[in-house]
Design a protein around this motif. Structure first.
Motif, PDB file in Angstrom:
ATOM      1  N   VAL A   1      37.426  26.386 -31.495  1.00 31.03           N
ATOM      2  CA  VAL A   1      37.469  26.642 -30.062  1.00 31.03           C
ATOM      3  C   VAL A   1      37.350  25.319 -29.309  1.00 31.03           C
ATOM      4  CG1 VAL A   1      34.960  26.994 -29.866  1.00 31.03           C
ATOM      5  CG2 VAL A   1      36.494  28.104 -28.220  1.00 31.03           C
ATOM      6  N   ILE A   2      37.978  25.264 -28.143  1.00 32.12           N
ATOM      7  CA  ILE A   2      37.833  24.153 -27.211  1.00 32.12           C
ATOM      8  C   ILE A   2      36.932  24.622 -26.085  1.00 32.12           C
ATOM      9  CG2 ILE A   2      39.038  22.611 -25.598  1.00 32.12           C
ATOM     10  CD1 ILE A   2      41.610  23.329 -27.330  1.00 32.12           C
ATOM     11  N   HIS A   3      35.951  23.800 -25.727  1.00 33.97           N
ATOM     12  CA  HIS A   3      35.047  24.155 -24.623  1.00 33.97           C
ATOM     13  C   HIS A   3      35.114  23.049 -23.583  1.00 33.97           C
ATOM     14  CE1 HIS A   3      30.791  25.679 -23.294  1.00 33.97           C
ATOM     15  NE2 HIS A   3      31.653  25.606 -22.301  1.00 33.97           N
ATOM     16  N   ALA A   4      35.689  23.370 -22.412  1.00 30.57           N
ATOM     17  CA  ALA A   4      35.869  22.401 -21.324  1.00 30.57           C
ATOM     18  C   ALA A   4      34.821  22.633 -20.241  1.00 30.57           C
ATOM     19  CB  ALA A   4      37.266  22.535 -20.722  1.00 30.57           C
TER      20      ALA A   4
ATOM     21  N   ASP B   1      46.839  24.975 -30.525  1.00 35.03           N
ATOM     22  CA  ASP B   1      46.880  26.439 -30.628  1.00 35.03           C
ATOM     23  C   ASP B   1      45.486  27.000 -30.860  1.00 35.03           C
ATOM     24  OD1 ASP B   1      48.055  28.937 -30.564  1.00 35.03           O
ATOM     25  OD2 ASP B   1      48.482  28.957 -32.709  1.00 35.03           O
ATOM     26  N   LEU B   2      44.561  26.601 -29.980  1.00 34.24           N
ATOM     27  CA  LEU B   2      43.179  27.049 -30.071  1.00 34.24           C
ATOM     28  C   LEU B   2      42.779  27.770 -28.792  1.00 34.24           C
ATOM     29  CD1 LEU B   2      41.422  23.887 -31.580  1.00 34.24           C
ATOM     30  CD2 LEU B   2      41.874  26.061 -32.745  1.00 34.24           C
ATOM     31  N   PRO B   3      41.831  28.708 -28.892  1.00 37.13           N
ATOM     32  CA  PRO B   3      41.342  29.358 -27.673  1.00 37.13           C
ATOM     33  C   PRO B   3      40.560  28.372 -26.819  1.00 37.13           C
ATOM     34  CG  PRO B   3      40.044  30.044 -29.572  1.00 37.13           C
ATOM     35  CD  PRO B   3      41.198  29.252 -30.111  1.00 37.13           C
ATOM     36  N   LEU B   4      40.694  28.521 -25.516  1.00 33.96           N
ATOM     37  CA  LEU B   4      40.006  27.663 -24.558  1.00 33.96           C
ATOM     38  C   LEU B   4      38.918  28.451 -23.843  1.00 33.96           C
ATOM     39  CD1 LEU B   4      39.646  25.112 -22.805  1.00 33.96           C
ATOM     40  CD2 LEU B   4      41.547  25.947 -21.379  1.00 33.96           C
ATOM     41  N   VAL B   5      37.699  27.906 -23.891  1.00 29.29           N
ATOM     42  CA  VAL B   5      36.577  28.420 -23.103  1.00 29.29           C
ATOM     43  C   VAL B   5      36.279  27.369 -22.042  1.00 29.29           C
ATOM     44  CG1 VAL B   5      34.126  29.004 -23.115  1.00 29.29           C
ATOM     45  CG2 VAL B   5      35.605  29.779 -24.981  1.00 29.29           C
TER      46      VAL B   5
ATOM     47  N   ALA C   1      36.043  34.725 -27.727  1.00 34.07           N
ATOM     48  CA  ALA C   1      37.289  34.026 -27.413  1.00 34.07           C
ATOM     49  C   ALA C   1      38.209  33.954 -28.626  1.00 34.07           C
ATOM     50  CB  ALA C   1      36.981  32.620 -26.896  1.00 34.07           C
ATOM     51  N   THR C   2      37.653  33.650 -29.792  1.00 36.25           N
ATOM     52  CA  THR C   2      38.502  33.567 -30.992  1.00 36.25           C
ATOM     53  C   THR C   2      39.085  34.929 -31.336  1.00 36.25           C
ATOM     54  OG1 THR C   2      36.576  33.845 -32.455  1.00 36.25           O
ATOM     55  CG2 THR C   2      37.235  31.592 -31.921  1.00 36.25           C
ATOM     56  N   GLY C   3      38.329  35.988 -31.071  1.00 39.13           N
ATOM     57  CA  GLY C   3      38.845  37.324 -31.348  1.00 39.13           C
ATOM     58  C   GLY C   3      39.900  37.785 -30.362  1.00 39.13           C
TER      59      GLY C   3
END
Length: 434
Positions: A107-110, A127-131, A397-399
Motif C-alpha cells: 500500500v501507498i500512504h500519502a 499498481d498499488l492501492p493508495l491511502v 484498501a488492499t481488499g
C-alpha cells in the motif's frame, strides 16, 4: 500486528520527517511509522532531504529515503509554494521509485496535498492501492474561503488526491464532515483514525517544571499557549482576553511558545492592549522544554478558530496541564467540558476569559480535570492503538483496490476525468452547529 496477523509493507510519503519537523504532520508521520514497525509491519518513508542527513538510513526500524533537491531551486515560501511543490514532487517520485525497486509494497500512504502528484504517479506505476490522510484542508484553514488563485489550486489538488485514493483517513468526525462537504468524498471511503500521543514523552521531571515556573511565571498564575503563530490558531483572542484576566488575577503571566508569520500582528495587539508586561514570547521550545512549560502552567489555552484535531491538547493533557480549549473542530471531540477541561466558543475573548477564570479560580477543580484528561489520553490515544487502526484501513484498501480501480476506470471512460469547479463564497456555509 493486525487481527489477522498479516504484516503490511507500507510505502509512506511525507514532505516532512525528522530532522525536518515543520509542524504536527512531521511528528505524526514519525510516530505512526515507528509504531507500525513496533507492531511488526515494514515501513519505508520517502521524504525530502535535510542538509547533513543521509540520503537513506534505517532509524528506529523505519527505512527512510530522502529526496535531494533538484536544480533549479525554488524558495520554500508562500509566493513560490506551488512551484516548490511541483519541483519537490519530481525528486520525491524518483526517490520513491528507486526505493520500490528493492522490494514489494502492499500500500501507498500519502500525507496531505504536498505529495499528491507523487502518490498518484506511484499508484498508477506500481499498481498499488493508495491511502491518503487529509490532515487539514485549504478552505478549512481559511474558514471556508479560497481567497486567491493559489488557495483554489491547493484545494483542487486536495480534491484530486481524495478522488484518487481508495481510502481516505481523517483525524476526527469534524474532518469527516469537512471533506465530505469540501471534497465530495463519499462517507463509505472515509475512515476516522485520531492522532496519537506518546504520553511518556510529555512527562517532565519536577526540577524542569520548577525551572520553567521560575523562568516564566511571576507571583501569580501562569497561562500557556503552544503552537504556530498564524491567524487560525486564534492567539489574538487570547491576547484580547488578557486584560480581563489580569484584572481578576494579580501577577498573571502569559507565555507564548512558538513562532510564525502572525507574530508581528500579535505584538501590535499586545501593544494596543497595554499588556507587554504580562505576555512573553519564548519562541520554539525544545523537546525537553515544552513539556516542562506545559506542566508549569495553571491553564494551557488552545484558542483555535480552525483545528482539525487538536494535537496540542493531547500533549498538554499528557504533561498534566489543565486545558481550556475552543469548542471547535476536533478539539470539541477531545475535551469534555467540566470533566477533562473547560471549553469556550471560538473567536469569543470574553467567553475565553470566563473559562480560564474557572480554572484559575478553583485549583482543586483544575487539578481534577487535568488528572482525568491525562488518564483519558492514555486510554484512547496510544500510538500502538492508532497504528492498529491504521493497519485495518490498509487491509481494507488492499481488499477494495481492484473494485475501486475498475469502477474508477469505467467512470473515466464514460465521463472523462473530472474537472473541478471551485465556486466563490464560503464553502463551509451553512456552519455546523456545535
Amino acid at each position: 500486528m493486525s487481527e489477522n496477523n498479516k504484516s503490511v509493507r507500507v510505502l509512506m510519503l511525507s514532505w516532512e520527517y525528522p530532522p525536518i519537523v515543520v509542524g504536527g504532520l512531521g511528528r505524526h508521520v514519525h510516530a505512526l511509522a515507528t509504531a507500525l514497525v513496533e507492531a511488526g509491519h515494514e515501513v519505508t518513508v520517502v521524504t525530502r532531504h535535510s542538509p547533513g542527513a543521509p540520503l537513506e538510513e534505517y532509524a528506529e526500524g523505519v527505512r527512510i529515503v530522502r529526496a535531494p533537491e533538484d536544480l533549479p531551486r525554488f524558495p520554500l515560501d508562500t509566493q513560490n509554494l506551488l512551484a516548490w511543490t511541483m519541483a519537490f514532487n519530481h525528486t520525491l517520485t524518483r526517490a520513491a521509485l528507486r526505493a520500490a525497486e528493492s522490494g514489494g509494497y502492499d500500500v501507498i500512504h500519502a500525507h496531505d496535498w504536498l505529495v499528491a502528484h507523487t502518490a498518484v504517479t506511484l499508484k498508477e506505476h506500481l499498481d498499488l492501492p493508495l491511502v491518503a490522510t487529509i490532515h487539514a484542508t485549504e478552505a478549512g484553514r481559511h474558514q471556508g474561503w479560497l481567497p486567491d488563485p493559489m488557495n483554489k489550486t491547493i484545494h483542487s489538488v486536495e480534491y484530486w488526491l481524495a478522488a484518487e485514493a481508495c481510502r481516505v483517513i481523517v483525524c476526527s468526525e469534524y474532518m469527516r464532515w469537512e471533506i465530505d462537504r469540501l471534497l465530495d468524498t463519499p462517507a463509505a471511503r472515509v475512515d476516522v483514525v485520531p492522532n496519537g500521543v506518546d504520553v511518556g514523552v510529555w512527562q517532565a521531571p519536577q526540577r524542569a517544571v520548577t525551572a520553567a515556573r521560575s523562568t516564566f511565571a511571576g507571583d501569580g498564575p501562569l497561562l500557556g499557549y503552544a503552537g504556530r503563530l498564524v491567524y487560525e490558531k486564534g492567539v489574538q483572542d487570547l491576547m484580547a482576553a488578557v486584560p480581563q484576566l489580569r484584572a481578576r488575577h494579580s501577577g498573571l503571566r502569559v507565555v507564548i511558545a512558538g513562532d510564525g508569520p502572525y507574530r508581528g500582528e500579535l505584538q501590535r495587539t499586545i501593544d494596543e492592549h497595554g499588556i507587554g508586561d504580562v505576555v512573553r514570547f519564548s519562541g520554539f521550545l525544545g523537546a525537553g522544554q515544552l513539556p516542562a512549560l506545559m506542566a508549569a502552567t495553571d491553564a494551557l489555552v488552545v484558542p483555535s478558530i480552525y483545528e482539525p484535531f487538536g494535537m496540542v491538547a493531547l500533549e498538554g493533557a499528557s504533561a498534566g496541564a489543565p486545558l481550556a480549549v475552543a469548542r471547535t473542530g476536533g478539539l470539541a471531540e477531545i475535551v469534555e467540558p467540566g470533566v477533562t477541561g473547560v471549553t469556550f466558543p471560538a473567536k469569543n475573548p470574553e467567553a475565553l476569559a470566563g473559562s480560564v477564570d474557572a480554572l484559575l479560580g478553583d485549583e482543586p477543580f483544575a487539578r481534577r480535570v487535568a488528572r482525568r484528561a491525562k488518564a483519558m489520553v492514555s486510554e484512547r490515544y496510544g500510538w500502538l492503538s492508532i497504528a492498529e487502526r491504521t493497519v485495518d484501513v490498509y487491509l481494507r484498501a488492499t481488499g477494495e483496490a481492484a473494485g475501486f480501480a475498475a469502477a474508477q476506470t469505467a467512470r473515466y471512460l464514460e465521463q472523462g476525468r473530472p474537472t473541478i469547479v471551485v465556486p466563490d463564497g464560503n464553502l463551509l456555509e451553512p456552519a455546523v452547529a456545535r
